[in-house]
Write a protein that holds these residues in place. Sequence first.
Motif, mmCIF file in Angstrom:
data_model
loop_
_atom_site.group_PDB
_atom_site.id
_atom_site.type_symbol
_atom_site.label_atom_id
_atom_site.label_comp_id
_atom_site.label_asym_id
_atom_site.label_seq_id
_atom_site.Cartn_x
_atom_site.Cartn_y
_atom_site.Cartn_z
ATOM 1 N N GLU A 198 0.849 -1.194 0.000
ATOM 2 C CA GLU A 198 0.000 0.000 0.000
ATOM 3 C C GLU A 198 0.879 1.236 0.000
ATOM 4 N N LEU A 199 0.428 2.256 -0.706
ATOM 5 C CA LEU A 199 1.147 3.523 -0.801
ATOM 6 C C LEU A 199 0.147 4.656 -0.618
ATOM 7 N N PHE A 200 0.505 5.631 0.222
ATOM 8 C CA PHE A 200 -0.408 6.740 0.484
ATOM 9 C C PHE A 200 0.316 8.079 0.332
ATOM 10 N N PRO A 218 -5.000 12.502 3.756
ATOM 11 C CA PRO A 218 -4.567 12.307 5.142
ATOM 12 C C PRO A 218 -5.312 11.197 5.875
ATOM 13 N N GLU A 219 -6.485 10.815 5.394
ATOM 14 C CA GLU A 219 -7.259 9.759 6.052
ATOM 15 C C GLU A 219 -6.927 8.371 5.490
ATOM 16 N N GLU A 220 -6.003 8.319 4.536
ATOM 17 C CA GLU A 220 -5.488 7.057 3.982
ATOM 18 C C GLU A 220 -6.615 6.164 3.444
ATOM 19 N N MET A 221 -7.393 6.727 2.571
ATOM 20 C CA MET A 221 -8.514 6.016 1.968
ATOM 21 C C MET A 221 -8.173 5.451 0.591
ATOM 22 N N GLN A 222 -7.130 5.996 -0.061
ATOM 23 C CA GLN A 222 -6.827 5.617 -1.440
ATOM 24 C C GLN A 222 -5.438 5.011 -1.541
ATOM 25 N N ASN A 223 -5.382 3.724 -1.801
ATOM 26 C CA ASN A 223 -4.114 3.033 -2.009
ATOM 27 C C ASN A 223 -3.600 3.336 -3.415
ATOM 28 N N LEU A 224 -2.443 3.984 -3.491
ATOM 29 C CA LEU A 224 -1.899 4.435 -4.768
ATOM 30 C C LEU A 224 -0.867 3.474 -5.341
ATOM 31 N N GLN A 236 0.565 7.288 -12.021
ATOM 32 C CA GLN A 236 0.953 8.624 -11.586
ATOM 33 C C GLN A 236 2.013 8.606 -10.484
ATOM 34 N N TYR A 237 2.016 7.542 -9.655
ATOM 35 C CA TYR A 237 2.901 7.510 -8.492
ATOM 36 C C TYR A 237 4.031 6.485 -8.636
ATOM 37 N N GLN A 238 4.356 6.101 -9.862
ATOM 38 C CA GLN A 238 5.402 5.106 -10.060
ATOM 39 C C GLN A 238 6.753 5.560 -9.527
ATOM 40 N N GLU A 239 7.098 6.818 -9.754
ATOM 41 C CA GLU A 239 8.384 7.314 -9.284
ATOM 42 C C GLU A 239 8.426 7.394 -7.759
ATOM 43 N N VAL A 240 7.323 7.879 -7.178
ATOM 44 C CA VAL A 240 7.228 7.921 -5.715
ATOM 45 C C VAL A 240 7.326 6.512 -5.137
ATOM 46 N N GLN A 241 6.630 5.580 -5.767
ATOM 47 C CA GLN A 241 6.645 4.188 -5.315
ATOM 48 C C GLN A 241 8.068 3.639 -5.311
ATOM 49 N N LYS A 242 8.806 3.902 -6.367
ATOM 50 C CA LYS A 242 10.189 3.428 -6.462
ATOM 51 C C LYS A 242 11.047 4.058 -5.362
ATOM 52 N N GLU A 243 10.881 5.350 -5.146
ATOM 53 C CA GLU A 243 11.667 6.046 -4.128
ATOM 54 C C GLU A 243 11.339 5.547 -2.723
ATOM 55 N N MET A 244 10.049 5.321 -2.456
ATOM 56 C CA MET A 244 9.645 4.878 -1.127
ATOM 57 C C MET A 244 10.099 3.443 -0.846
ATOM 58 N N LYS A 245 10.100 2.607 -1.875
ATOM 59 C CA LYS A 245 10.597 1.251 -1.679
ATOM 60 C C LYS A 245 12.100 1.264 -1.405
ATOM 61 N N ALA A 246 12.794 2.165 -2.051
ATOM 62 C CA ALA A 246 14.224 2.291 -1.793
ATOM 63 C C ALA A 246 14.475 2.759 -0.358
ATOM 64 N N LYS A 247 13.674 3.708 0.120
ATOM 65 C CA LYS A 247 13.793 4.186 1.503
ATOM 66 C C LYS A 247 13.466 3.068 2.495
#
Length: 515
Positions: free
Chosen positions: A456-458, A464-470, A475-486
């Motif tokens: 899950e990615l938010f 802020p209420e974490e209702m939508q798993n991204l 749209q969030y592929q780059e964020v997803q890659k960065e967060m997995k690296a972190k």
Amino acid sequence: MHRIIVGALLALTVFSCAKPKAQKPPNIVIIVSDDHTRQAISAYGSTITQTPNIDRIANEGVLLTNAYVTNSICGPSRAVLLTGKYSHKNGFRRNSDSKFESDQDQFVKHLQAAGYQTAWIGKYHLGEDPQGFDHYEILPGQGYYYNPDFLVKDSGRVNRTGYVSDLVEDAAEEWLDRRADDKPFCLIIGHKATHRTWMPDLQDMDIYDEVTFPVPGTFYDDYEGRQAAMDQDMTVDKTMIMDYDLKMYPDDSKDRNITRMTPEQRAQFDAHYKLIHNELDSLNLSGRDLVEWKYQQYMRDYLATAESMDRNIGRTLDYLKAHGLDENTMVIYTSDQGFYLGEHGWFDKRFMYEESFSTPMMIKYPGVIEPGTKSDALIMNLDIAPTILDAADVAVPEDIQGKSMLPVLTGRDKQGREVLYYHYYEVGEHNVSPHFGVKTERFKIIRFYNQVNAWELFDLQEDPEEMQNLYGTEQYQEVQKEMKAKLLEAIKKYEDTEAKEIFYQEINSPKIDKK
């Protein structure tokens, strides 16, 4: 970037210097509540209740608005507090089958070696053999709200008549009265409140009877796109038990929570809840009307249970002031984790979602932290142990995984943590799947495993209420890659080998190269 902003308008001022070298070692008082969440504390802006004595600590010190836990469950959280290490390092992963090895290194042992007197009074929840304490009076296991037993060092099991919050405070003050005046002290006060089954003091039972609480906007969440949230078993609707949780007892109830009461206590208790039970019977509710009735009764009991705790925290602060101790005593208030007050339809904790991952924390430290300070820096309960050792001018062991908050609190470090790492291990309880993840200022990524295998990615800024798993969205592929690296970086940093193995068991996204 996380920082403390200086300015009267935002009330974010801190002293620019650390503890003066000439200052005596500070006394330490840590007050740990149970399942008491930020939504139920007026210092955090709660509009459903007032907590004037807890607020005093924030008003006289710093309110930490971004404090979090490493593992949102009772015993493991206390183990983290004492050791400054993650659950996989201190060995206490789960309430259900873990044993806390009290002979391991703990910050209180270092304080003892430095000449401090140490004590734990109240809920401990890490077994029955505390080490590192000159004195302890602990509740066996969860303990009881009425007429609880205490395990007293060198005396064994002692039963005391009264309400648990009062009795814990009485014992704390009695120890303070007996301590040696020429030595600094560290006292941990562990309150049972506000743990399930939320049994208020007799004098507080009816204080919210005429209050109707607003139902949270996410109360009827359908959990779309979040399989672990869908599979849980912790809803007000289906999980909250009428007699056990809401005291709608049958006439022949054998619940140990109430059968241990004195006849006088029982008569007053029964009279209060019998009226509510009769009203419920007359209403003949069903569907959402019944669910929302349960929610209202839950909230009344939960907040009324917190009332006595807040009152007794006021007694602690008054004692310190009356005995001339307040000017050289660091006071920390925190909970073992956050809690759900109907958000997503839930009670309980466990998830890495904000309501249970976050925890209240405020620190009063005269001469070091200016009154009325507010800090938005990201910190964790992992950081309490090294902070105390730092304040006491005691060397912090190299294997402690937390870091002292004093540089943040004194303004020398404006940033705080960049990444928070979390790992929850329980299997079966409330059917919350084990998971681990990281949070930054804006984003959060979670890896569920065991019962549910999912990512899950938010985006906490937009949601802020974490209702939508991204997770998996274009749209969030780059964020997803960065967060997995972190996340992988944090797993390696904290040497969580179990999480590392699971991390590479990919589900439906490209692997990150192992390094």
